[in-house]
Design a protein around this motif. Structure first.
Motif, short mmCIF file in Angstrom:
data_model
loop_
_atom_site.label_atom_id
_atom_site.label_comp_id
_atom_site.label_asym_id
_atom_site.label_seq_id
_atom_site.Cartn_x
_atom_site.Cartn_y
_atom_site.Cartn_z
N TYR A 104 35.15 14.07 -33.21
CA TYR A 104 34.58 15.29 -32.64
C TYR A 104 33.79 16.05 -33.71
CZ TYR A 104 37.47 14.96 -28.37
OH TYR A 104 38.04 14.58 -27.20
N THR A 105 34.35 16.13 -34.91
CA THR A 105 33.69 16.83 -36.01
C THR A 105 32.36 16.16 -36.35
OG1 THR A 105 35.82 17.54 -36.91
CG2 THR A 105 33.94 17.57 -38.41
N LYS A 106 32.35 14.84 -36.38
CA LYS A 106 31.10 14.15 -36.69
C LYS A 106 30.06 14.39 -35.60
CE LYS A 106 28.76 10.02 -38.00
NZ LYS A 106 28.76 8.62 -38.29
N ALA A 107 30.48 14.39 -34.35
CA ALA A 107 29.54 14.65 -33.25
C ALA A 107 28.91 16.04 -33.40
CB ALA A 107 30.26 14.53 -31.90
N ILE A 108 29.72 17.01 -33.75
CA ILE A 108 29.20 18.37 -33.94
C ILE A 108 28.26 18.41 -35.14
CG2 ILE A 108 29.87 20.73 -34.58
CD1 ILE A 108 32.45 20.21 -32.88
N GLN A 109 28.62 17.73 -36.23
CA GLN A 109 27.75 17.71 -37.42
C GLN A 109 26.40 17.07 -37.11
OE1 GLN A 109 30.25 15.64 -40.20
NE2 GLN A 109 31.16 17.53 -40.98
N VAL A 110 26.40 16.02 -36.32
CA VAL A 110 25.15 15.36 -35.94
C VAL A 110 24.25 16.34 -35.19
CG1 VAL A 110 24.19 13.61 -34.37
CG2 VAL A 110 26.03 13.01 -35.94
N LEU A 111 24.83 17.09 -34.26
CA LEU A 111 24.06 18.06 -33.50
C LEU A 111 23.56 19.21 -34.38
CD1 LEU A 111 26.17 18.19 -30.24
CD2 LEU A 111 23.94 17.11 -30.56
N LEU A 112 24.40 19.67 -35.29
CA LEU A 112 23.99 20.75 -36.20
C LEU A 112 22.84 20.30 -37.13
CD1 LEU A 112 27.41 22.36 -37.15
CD2 LEU A 112 25.61 23.32 -35.69
N GLN A 113 22.92 19.06 -37.62
CA GLN A 113 21.84 18.54 -38.47
C GLN A 113 20.54 18.48 -37.68
OE1 GLN A 113 23.35 14.79 -39.82
NE2 GLN A 113 24.34 15.68 -41.62
N GLN A 114 20.61 18.04 -36.43
CA GLN A 114 19.41 17.97 -35.59
C GLN A 114 18.83 19.36 -35.40
OE1 GLN A 114 17.48 15.73 -34.57
NE2 GLN A 114 16.29 16.79 -33.03
N GLN A 115 19.68 20.33 -35.15
CA GLN A 115 19.23 21.70 -34.93
C GLN A 115 18.56 22.26 -36.19
OE1 GLN A 115 22.31 24.56 -34.13
NE2 GLN A 115 20.92 25.85 -32.93
N GLN A 116 19.14 21.98 -37.35
CA GLN A 116 18.57 22.45 -38.61
C GLN A 116 17.22 21.80 -38.88
OE1 GLN A 116 21.68 21.63 -41.40
NE2 GLN A 116 22.84 23.47 -40.87
N GLN A 117 17.08 20.53 -38.54
CA GLN A 117 15.81 19.83 -38.77
C GLN A 117 14.71 20.37 -37.88
OE1 GLN A 117 16.68 15.68 -38.31
NE2 GLN A 117 17.66 15.52 -40.30
N GLN A 118 15.08 20.83 -36.69
CA GLN A 118 14.09 21.36 -35.75
C GLN A 118 13.60 22.74 -36.16
OE1 GLN A 118 15.95 21.10 -31.91
NE2 GLN A 118 15.21 19.02 -31.58
N GLN A 119 14.36 23.45 -36.98
CA GLN A 119 13.96 24.82 -37.37
C GLN A 119 13.00 24.83 -38.51
OE1 GLN A 119 17.64 26.84 -38.06
NE2 GLN A 119 18.07 27.05 -35.91
#
Length: 119
Positions: A104-119
């Motif tokens: 679950y933690t890795k899934a959240i980290q993947v999404l957070l990294q994607q969000q940071q890259q989009q900003q």
């Protein structure tokens, strides 16, 4: 011991085109690796670009191509996160809570990294 030496492939191979194969005992460390599946999505995007280049380039303007590539990358990352969540749900149902939490933690980290890259 025998089960840990069983040869398996990544359960996320269909969702994120992961080609990893290894011992069952190494599967958890592969799933929790911070680079394992980010590399798979990048490799798939690179293969797609190479295929377009080989076929004379993609249709449309370069801006449209960049937008399509970004959308494809986003879709792959969302698929990865969803696949990790499904794996985590399976671990949770099997009462393997520590492994489920890690996935679950890795899934959240993947999404957070994607969000940071989009900003």
């Amino acid at each position: 011991r025998l089960l840990k030496s069983l040869l398996v492939k990544c359960p996320l191979h269909a969702a994120v085109a992961c080609d990893w194969r290894g011992d069952y005992g190494d599967l958890e460390s592969h799933l929790l690796s911070s680079t394992a599946h980010s590399r798979s999505s990048n490799d798939a995007a690179t293969k797609s670009r190479r295929r377009d280049d080989k076929n004379g380039g993609s249709m449309g303007s370069p801006a449209a191509s960049a937008e399509e590539e970004a959308a494809t990358t986003t879709q792959r990352i969302l698929a990865l996160a969803a696949s990790l969540k499904i794996e985590a749900n399976g671990k949770f149902e099997s009462k393997r809570f520590q492994e489920a939490q890690s996935l679950y933690t890795k899934a959240i980290q993947v999404l957070l990294q994607q969000q940071q890259q989009q900003q």
